[in-house]
Structures are given as structure tokens and as C-alpha cells.
Design a protein around this motif. Sequence first.
Motif, PDB file in Angstrom:
ATOM      1  N   ILE A 284       0.627  -1.601  -0.165  1.00  0.00           N
ATOM      2  CA  ILE A 284       0.013  -0.266  -0.115  1.00  0.00           C
ATOM      3  C   ILE A 284       1.078   1.610   0.201  1.00  0.00           C
ATOM      4  O   ILE A 284       1.177   1.560   0.845  1.00  0.00           O
ATOM      5  CB  ILE A 284      -1.096   0.107   1.350  1.00  0.00           C
ATOM      6  CG1 ILE A 284      -1.486  -1.217   1.183  1.00  0.00           C
ATOM      7  CG2 ILE A 284      -2.081   1.339   0.876  1.00  0.00           C
ATOM      8  CD1 ILE A 284      -2.729  -1.527   2.491  1.00  0.00           C
ATOM      9  N   ASP A 285       0.533   2.161  -1.215  1.00  0.00           N
ATOM     10  CA  ASP A 285       0.786   3.650  -0.980  1.00  0.00           C
ATOM     11  C   ASP A 285       0.829   4.448   0.083  1.00  0.00           C
ATOM     12  O   ASP A 285      -0.577   4.109   0.187  1.00  0.00           O
ATOM     13  CB  ASP A 285       1.202   4.111  -2.685  1.00  0.00           C
ATOM     14  CG  ASP A 285       1.705   2.879  -3.217  1.00  0.00           C
ATOM     15  OD1 ASP A 285       2.563   2.282  -3.936  1.00  0.00           O
ATOM     16  OD2 ASP A 285       1.066   3.903  -4.527  1.00  0.00           O
ATOM     17  N   PHE A 305      -3.064   5.904   7.151  1.00  0.00           N
ATOM     18  CA  PHE A 305      -3.727   5.674   5.524  1.00  0.00           C
ATOM     19  C   PHE A 305      -4.164   6.998   5.313  1.00  0.00           C
ATOM     20  O   PHE A 305      -4.607   7.697   5.563  1.00  0.00           O
ATOM     21  CB  PHE A 305      -4.459   4.335   5.679  1.00  0.00           C
ATOM     22  CG  PHE A 305      -3.648   2.762   6.241  1.00  0.00           C
ATOM     23  CD1 PHE A 305      -2.709   2.093   5.573  1.00  0.00           C
ATOM     24  CD2 PHE A 305      -3.913   2.796   7.670  1.00  0.00           C
ATOM     25  CE1 PHE A 305      -2.199   0.770   5.699  1.00  0.00           C
ATOM     26  CE2 PHE A 305      -3.432   1.409   8.233  1.00  0.00           C
ATOM     27  CZ  PHE A 305      -2.069   0.536   7.164  1.00  0.00           C
ATOM     28  N   GLU A 306      -3.236   7.319   4.737  1.00  0.00           N
ATOM     29  CA  GLU A 306      -3.498   8.701   3.938  1.00  0.00           C
ATOM     30  C   GLU A 306      -4.650   8.880   3.324  1.00  0.00           C
ATOM     31  O   GLU A 306      -5.255   7.560   2.583  1.00  0.00           O
ATOM     32  CB  GLU A 306      -2.577   9.344   3.324  1.00  0.00           C
ATOM     33  CG  GLU A 306      -0.837   9.636   4.516  1.00  0.00           C
ATOM     34  CD  GLU A 306       0.131  10.361   3.424  1.00  0.00           C
ATOM     35  OE1 GLU A 306      -0.569  10.788   3.112  1.00  0.00           O
ATOM     36  OE2 GLU A 306       0.890   9.865   4.022  1.00  0.00           O
ATOM     37  N   GLY A 353      -7.072   9.099  10.162  1.00  0.00           N
ATOM     38  CA  GLY A 353      -6.346   7.306   9.796  1.00  0.00           C
ATOM     39  C   GLY A 353      -5.414   6.439   9.967  1.00  0.00           C
ATOM     40  O   GLY A 353      -5.483   5.836   9.916  1.00  0.00           O
ATOM     41  N   ALA A 354      -5.406   6.807  11.793  1.00  0.00           N
ATOM     42  CA  ALA A 354      -4.689   6.171  12.221  1.00  0.00           C
ATOM     43  C   ALA A 354      -4.802   5.022  12.919  1.00  0.00           C
ATOM     44  O   ALA A 354      -6.075   4.498  13.420  1.00  0.00           O
ATOM     45  CB  ALA A 354      -4.146   6.276  13.407  1.00  0.00           C
ATOM     46  N   ILE A 355      -4.599   3.556  12.270  1.00  0.00           N
ATOM     47  CA  ILE A 355      -4.709   2.471  12.730  1.00  0.00           C
ATOM     48  C   ILE A 355      -4.123   1.592  14.033  1.00  0.00           C
ATOM     49  O   ILE A 355      -1.971   1.971  13.117  1.00  0.00           O
ATOM     50  CB  ILE A 355      -5.182   1.598  11.616  1.00  0.00           C
ATOM     51  CG1 ILE A 355      -6.692   1.664  10.352  1.00  0.00           C
ATOM     52  CG2 ILE A 355      -5.445  -0.138  11.998  1.00  0.00           C
ATOM     53  CD1 ILE A 355      -7.876   1.676  11.522  1.00  0.00           C
ATOM     54  N   ARG A 356      -4.476   1.251  14.266  1.00  0.00           N
ATOM     55  CA  ARG A 356      -3.272  -0.007  16.129  1.00  0.00           C
ATOM     56  C   ARG A 356      -3.409  -1.348  15.482  1.00  0.00           C
ATOM     57  O   ARG A 356      -4.644  -1.393  14.931  1.00  0.00           O
ATOM     58  CB  ARG A 356      -3.530   0.343  16.641  1.00  0.00           C
ATOM     59  CG  ARG A 356      -2.754  -0.287  18.225  1.00  0.00           C
ATOM     60  CD  ARG A 356      -3.214  -0.056  19.275  1.00  0.00           C
ATOM     61  NE  ARG A 356      -4.651  -0.531  19.912  1.00  0.00           N
ATOM     62  CZ  ARG A 356      -5.081  -0.370  21.102  1.00  0.00           C
ATOM     63  NH1 ARG A 356      -4.399  -0.039  21.730  1.00  0.00           N
ATOM     64  NH2 ARG A 356      -5.300  -0.940  21.360  1.00  0.00           N
ATOM     65  N   THR A 378      -9.555  -2.475   1.511  1.00  0.00           N
ATOM     66  CA  THR A 378     -10.555  -1.909   2.545  1.00  0.00           C
ATOM     67  C   THR A 378     -10.755  -0.404   2.040  1.00  0.00           C
ATOM     68  O   THR A 378     -10.865   0.602   2.185  1.00  0.00           O
ATOM     69  CB  THR A 378     -10.569  -2.120   3.949  1.00  0.00           C
ATOM     70  OG1 THR A 378     -10.818  -3.451   3.983  1.00  0.00           O
ATOM     71  CG2 THR A 378     -10.170  -1.405   4.595  1.00  0.00           C
ATOM     72  N   VAL A 379      -8.364  -0.533   1.873  1.00  0.00           N
ATOM     73  CA  VAL A 379      -7.715   1.191   2.216  1.00  0.00           C
ATOM     74  C   VAL A 379      -8.771   1.811   0.714  1.00  0.00           C
ATOM     75  O   VAL A 379      -8.213   2.429   0.848  1.00  0.00           O
ATOM     76  CB  VAL A 379      -6.548   1.024   2.057  1.00  0.00           C
ATOM     77  CG1 VAL A 379      -5.751   2.891   1.510  1.00  0.00           C
ATOM     78  CG2 VAL A 379      -6.297   0.477   3.722  1.00  0.00           C
TER      79      VAL A 379
END
Lengths: 399, 140
Positions: A284-285, A305-306, A353-356, A378-379
Motif C-alpha cells: 500500500i502506498d 493510511f493517508e 487515519g491511524a490504525i493500531r 479496504t484502503v
Amino acid sequence: MNQGDLPFIYLDHNATTPVRPEVEEAMLPYQGRICGNASSLHTLGRQSRQAIEEARDRVASAIGAGSEDIIFTGCGSESDNLAVKGVAWKNRSRGTHIITSRVEHPAVIETCRYLEKNGFRVTYVPVDEAGLVSPDAVAEAITPETVLISVMLANNEVGTIQPVGEIAAAARARGVPVHTDAVQALGKIPLDVEQLGADLVTLSAHKIYGPKGVGALWRRRGVKLEPLIHGGEHEKGLRAGTENTAGIVGFGRAAELAAAELEQYAVRVGQTRDQLEQEIMAAIDQVRFNGHREKRLPNTLNLSFEFVEGEGILLGLDSAGIAVSTGSACSSGSLEPSHVMLAMGLSPVDAQGAIRFSLGRDNRLEQIPSIVSALKETVERLRSISPFYRQPEEGGEKD
Amino acid sequence: MNPQAGYSPEVMDHFYHPRNVGAMPEADGVGKVGNPVCGDVMQLMIKVNDDVIEDAKFQTFGCGAAIATSSMITELVKGKTIDEAVKISNRQVVDALKGLPPAKVHCSVLAEDALRSAINDYLQRAGRPPIEKPPREKKE
């Protein structure tokens, strides 16, 4: 949505962990047959008392402490409250200044806010872009009025490990006690209270494969606390209430296992976490790493994920049978971006957009491909909906 | 506190399968509302012919509820006249989605604002006066 028909990939161990079978087995007699109140003089009561004291020894051994200095509580949040309010109320005639950081768990930050409404002054020390507190900044904030410093050992959202030892050394020279919330550190990194030099340490059972509803506060001898719960002489008069015998026994067993397995846990979970990170970055970019590259819990990975918001990613992964978290579980449902991300200087969009991903002892390298493919899908889907999304510039291509 | 705990199957359906997603380069009216600090940004675009909204599209940065309310309002507005469309309220969006958790009702308000803003953009381009926002009922 997952209705239990898919095998779940659980990546939310910083929120809570399943009870290990060994722990469940240890607890079982105290849920039923050995029902005595530990304060009762009859055999069943004495058996409960003995089990609690053995558990106290086990929890103490896991952190290099003496068992008489462990106070069992109802949870980590209660231990934080007991440490912060307990010291504050006890020392209010001596001074009314507290130092903490901007990335603490809400159980510390909200307790400090409560104390601010009740005559205390609180300094919230900032962190750098990796979430690290500067020991010098803490030392500089100390005044003759300072009665407590509270800085967590490891952050729940990004896993950054704070220099609590250095903070404690500086504080000792000025005679100020130091509390540290070590809930996320226990069982993940070495923890020895004497080496650390803190005076109060918060622990919790359910983050180390023990039961929910039981925590502990280690207190260095001589540190005086005002109790929060009155009504009996339990736990040296610092925490009234009939002891949660089964929970405490489970905590003891979980702490014993965590300490014994710490090294192999850290190596394996660290390898899996690093592999997951590499494969996500390759697939993922425009992904931002949040946290500290070296001073970090081995199980924690936090990525932004921006152009997309975290809850959508959480729901998308959930539908693929993968459990992750946005920010901290305690604050999801609130509209504000994570206070930890904002303190680290993230823009609101990146913070949202932060995911832990917080791994545990049961996660395997073999799970990574399905995690990465569900995440990518999903992203990409959410980016196609987002008004902010721009393709990365490549080969002279302009957006 | 889990936001998902309160999401209806209709919300989840519109989140997983949003209707009318995408850009609309030839839009007759565009409304962009919200702010990433509060969590959501919605952009709603309408294609209007003879004061009838023939098509609507959206792009949203936000939570599950923000995406679902954007999707639902584009569905509600298609085929409506401008006069009918300005009367669509956030409450209608909530009802069509079979309810939203209290902490997420603001997403439906944002969807209503995005629609009104797109309609006013259309009116302004045509040299017509914008439509005043009717007073919203006090509490959702």
C-alpha cells in the motif's frame, strides 16, 4: 459483518487479551468450590486468603518487587486513580502541582483534569514526533510545589517506551515520587521496579492473558496514599471491598507465565509484527508510520493510511474477520482525533487515519497475507470514496 | 462506546456498498462541508435539468456513518425538484438509515448541509438567490 463463522484474526491485544487456558484452570476452583470470603476465619476463607497471597507473590516476582508492596485493585484505571489522587490528596498541604505527559492513558489525564478542578495545577509535558517524553523537560517542570510525576512506561496507541528510569532519577534528586502506568509494558518488555526506580507502578491482568476486572498498584514502601474506596481493612486499608479471589488468582498465574515466557514472546511477536509492517508498506502506498522505530513495544504497529478515516478501515477489516483498533478503544466513538496522535504533531487527517495493530502470542506469520490483502482492498475502496485522495506522483505523472 | 454497536444493517449496507460514489466533472452544483478536525469532510455534486436533480454523487472522508449518510442523501435527492430537495432534512436521512447512534447524528446534519450547499451553488450559478436555511429543530 463477522458473525462468528469466520476464523477471527485478533490484532487488538493492547485493548485486551483472551484468558489463557492455564489461567482459566487456576481460577476455576475459586469461582465455585472455594467460595470463602478471604476475610473469613473458616477453612474456605483461609483457602481464599492463601490463594490471594500466593498470587500476590507471583505478581510481585514478575516485576522484581516484594509481595507486601502489591495492592490489588479492580482494574488498571483504578490503580492509576489510586496513585494520582491518592498521592495528591495525601500531600495537598505540602504542594498542589503535578507533572504528567500529553500522551497518557485517559485514566491519568482525566484524573489530572479532575484534580485541576479541585485546586491542583498540572503541567502536561509535550512529546516529540515519535511520542517520546524528554526527561529534561520533566525535570525542568519540577517546582517546590510538585507532589507527583506520572509518565507511562509504554504508550497504548503507538507503543513508544518512555525513559521512566531517567525521569525517576531526576525526580528522586528533587524528592518527588514518580508514578508510571505500566499496563502495556507488563509481559512485553522487561520490568523490574527496583531498576526502574519509580515509586508507584500500575499493572493490569487482562492485557497479559489474565481476567478482566483485576489490576494492581505496586507502591514503594514509605509512599503515602489516601484511599479512594473506604469500608474495610482490605489491601492494607487502601482498597476496601471483598477481594476478587478468582480474578486475583488468575492475575497471579498470568503474571507468572508472562514473566517466564517474556523473551520468547518478544522475539516471536516482534518478528511477526515487523513482517506485517514490511508487507503492508510493500502493498500500500502513502502510509505513515506512527511511533518510535527502536523504543517501541515489540507487538505494536501504528500506521496512518493517508486520505481515509480509521473507523472505515476498522469496519472494513472487521467484515473480513480481522480485529484492529483506531486510536485507543476507550476513545473510539468520540469525534476528536486521538490526543496521542495530535501530541505527536500529526495533522488531523493523518490522526483520523491511524490504525493500531497490536499483536499477541497467537498471531502467526501465515496470517499476514490475508491481513494485507483485506487491508489493501479496504484502503483502496475508501480512498476511491475520499475527496482528498491523490495518486502518488510517479514517472512524471501529475495529479 | 463502540460506534459500530449502534449501526443498523442499513448503515452497514450503505457503508459497504455506497451508492453514487465519485467525482462529477460536469456538476451544476457542488457543496463541500465539514472539517477533518471534527472527523468528516463531505463533497456532494448535483446534475440539474430544468430544476430537477437528475443525478447526485458524493466523495467523503469520514467514519462509517459519514459515508452511509452521504450515500443515503444522494439516493433521496435523485429525481427531486429543487423545491423538494431543499426540504430534505437530516432527520429523513436518519430515518431512511433506520437510525444512527447519538454520537453519529452529526453526520446526517453534515449530509443535509452538503446538499443545501450544493443546491445554493447551483442557484448562485444561475444568478438566483440562495435558499435560507430553515431553523433546525433544537435537539436531534
